[in-house]
Design an enzyme around this catalytic site. Sequence first.
Site, mmCIF file in Angstrom:
data_model
loop_
_atom_site.group_PDB
_atom_site.id
_atom_site.type_symbol
_atom_site.label_atom_id
_atom_site.label_comp_id
_atom_site.label_asym_id
_atom_site.label_seq_id
_atom_site.Cartn_x
_atom_site.Cartn_y
_atom_site.Cartn_z
ATOM 1 N N SER A 190 11.451 3.554 -4.197
ATOM 2 C CA SER A 190 11.735 4.979 -4.084
ATOM 3 C C SER A 190 12.316 5.506 -5.404
ATOM 4 O O SER A 190 11.677 5.387 -6.446
ATOM 5 C CB SER A 190 12.670 5.231 -2.897
ATOM 6 O OG SER A 190 12.710 6.597 -2.562
ATOM 7 N N GLU A 322 3.977 7.202 4.256
ATOM 8 C CA GLU A 322 5.307 7.385 3.683
ATOM 9 C C GLU A 322 6.116 8.501 4.352
ATOM 10 O O GLU A 322 7.266 8.331 4.743
ATOM 11 C CB GLU A 322 5.197 7.692 2.190
ATOM 12 C CG GLU A 322 4.627 6.576 1.338
ATOM 13 C CD GLU A 322 5.686 5.618 0.836
ATOM 14 O OE1 GLU A 322 6.876 5.816 1.151
ATOM 15 O OE2 GLU A 322 5.324 4.665 0.122
ATOM 16 N N HIS A 415 8.047 5.395 4.796
ATOM 17 C CA HIS A 415 8.787 5.131 3.561
ATOM 18 C C HIS A 415 9.907 4.117 3.805
ATOM 19 O O HIS A 415 10.673 4.218 4.764
ATOM 20 C CB HIS A 415 9.388 6.442 3.049
ATOM 21 C CG HIS A 415 10.027 6.349 1.704
ATOM 22 N ND1 HIS A 415 9.332 6.039 0.568
ATOM 23 C CD2 HIS A 415 11.331 6.542 1.301
ATOM 24 C CE1 HIS A 415 10.147 6.056 -0.468
ATOM 25 N NE2 HIS A 415 11.369 6.341 -0.051
#
Length: 479
Positions: A190, A322, A415
């Site tokens: 991330s 995600e 995600h």
Amino acid sequence: MTEPVVPTTSGAVRGELTAAGVARFRGVPYAAAPEGELRFAEAVPAPPWEDVRDARRPGPTAPQRHRDFPGLDLGPVVGPGWRPGPEYLTVDVWTPDPGAAGLPVLVFVHGGAFIGGTGSASVYDGTAFARAGAVLVTVQYRLGVDGFLPLDGGVTNLGLRDQLAALKWVRENIAAFGGDPDNVTLAGESAGAVSVACLLASPLATGLFRRAIVQSGHPDMVRGVVEARRLARVVADELRVEATAEAFRKVSTEQLLDAQDAVLRPGGAPDLRDALGYDRGYGISPFLPMVGDDVLPQHPGKAIKAGAGAGVDLIVGSCREEMRLYLVPTGVLEAVTDDQAVASLAVSHPDPAGVLRRYGLGGDRVAGEVLVDALTDLVFRDSVRDLAENHAGRTYRYEFEWRSPLMDGRLGACHGLELPFVFDALDVLSGPRGLLGEHAPRQLAHDLNGAWYRFATTGSPGWLAYTGEDTTFHAGATY
């Protein structure tokens, strides 16, 4: 067996032997505390200490505020929030044997939208890597206003500069923990992955790492000088001070966090679209690395396409769905209308209606599902593919496809879902509110952790190098 003591360039540290038989060191300073005149200044080496420093407990964390995801316990990923204390520029280290030599080293940079997170969160447990024979290092760095706000008289991209300082510390010290300073893999997820992609392109990072792993990030999530300084002025106005490092040093950390919270609220940030009409943060965070200084003298994506980082082996990938992490727990996926979907994308994209129509808006598809697919590509997958195609060195691409059963399966391959598999730490995120739900496949965790270890050791994770879509590795597709 006695507790391990290891020398560093600032002094000796005492770690602990875990039940798994690996040595662990927590909260080891790689730089001096960023306080006083060192606030909004480049990191300098940690001052020396005389006695053996206790490194058996996690240290302070970067200033931040806790944020919830309804129905989910993400504490093992984001950590405990802010643990106050000035000495938070630290690393945690796991090693199979401090007396060894030449072990591969992984340095992991945590995510958190550049406003939260910590390297000491429980999912980043380095035990599996250490038991396999690697040294795992996790890094803490300045976040939000402290790390990514350009101020007059201050230093830009301080969060990235902290990571560079940590890499230099690793180069000088990791041999004392059994690691090979010439075989360092820099990894991140991330915001951490965006950081790794930026450092892949940075001239200041040359020679500090041999390999890189970019999990759900890429070099396009950056800001230009104009947009970054626009944000700085709004934060300064919130504080009623000038947008200078001198003025901000006089403001308490709590006041800075209050001002940061103000710009994080809906409608609180200024218009951060660039000249082409894009907000490269897509509303996830206003705080991003800035292009135009000595860390990033040019856009990192363009630098990589021109050959930067060609000598660094690369793994890059993302999760298949995600944006479900952001839109499912909040109820947005089910509640959003067609018009609301267009309006939500309009603040980040110059042609929101056109984009969403290409994903089926206005047809039979639910608007929320259209928005998930469009944003997953716009925020993550498109730029991940571009990075794989543009990197001139040896490159491997993956897509993580195992779907969480949580929330009646709607959370999907969201995600952050690959993290407990990469670290082979499923237990910390299992359970009725854990990201994995019940009965996550342990073999997939062994496989993915092993692939990351092989890459750090040999430069190959065990699948084909990327030459196009047909050579993307679909992790978890068969589970």
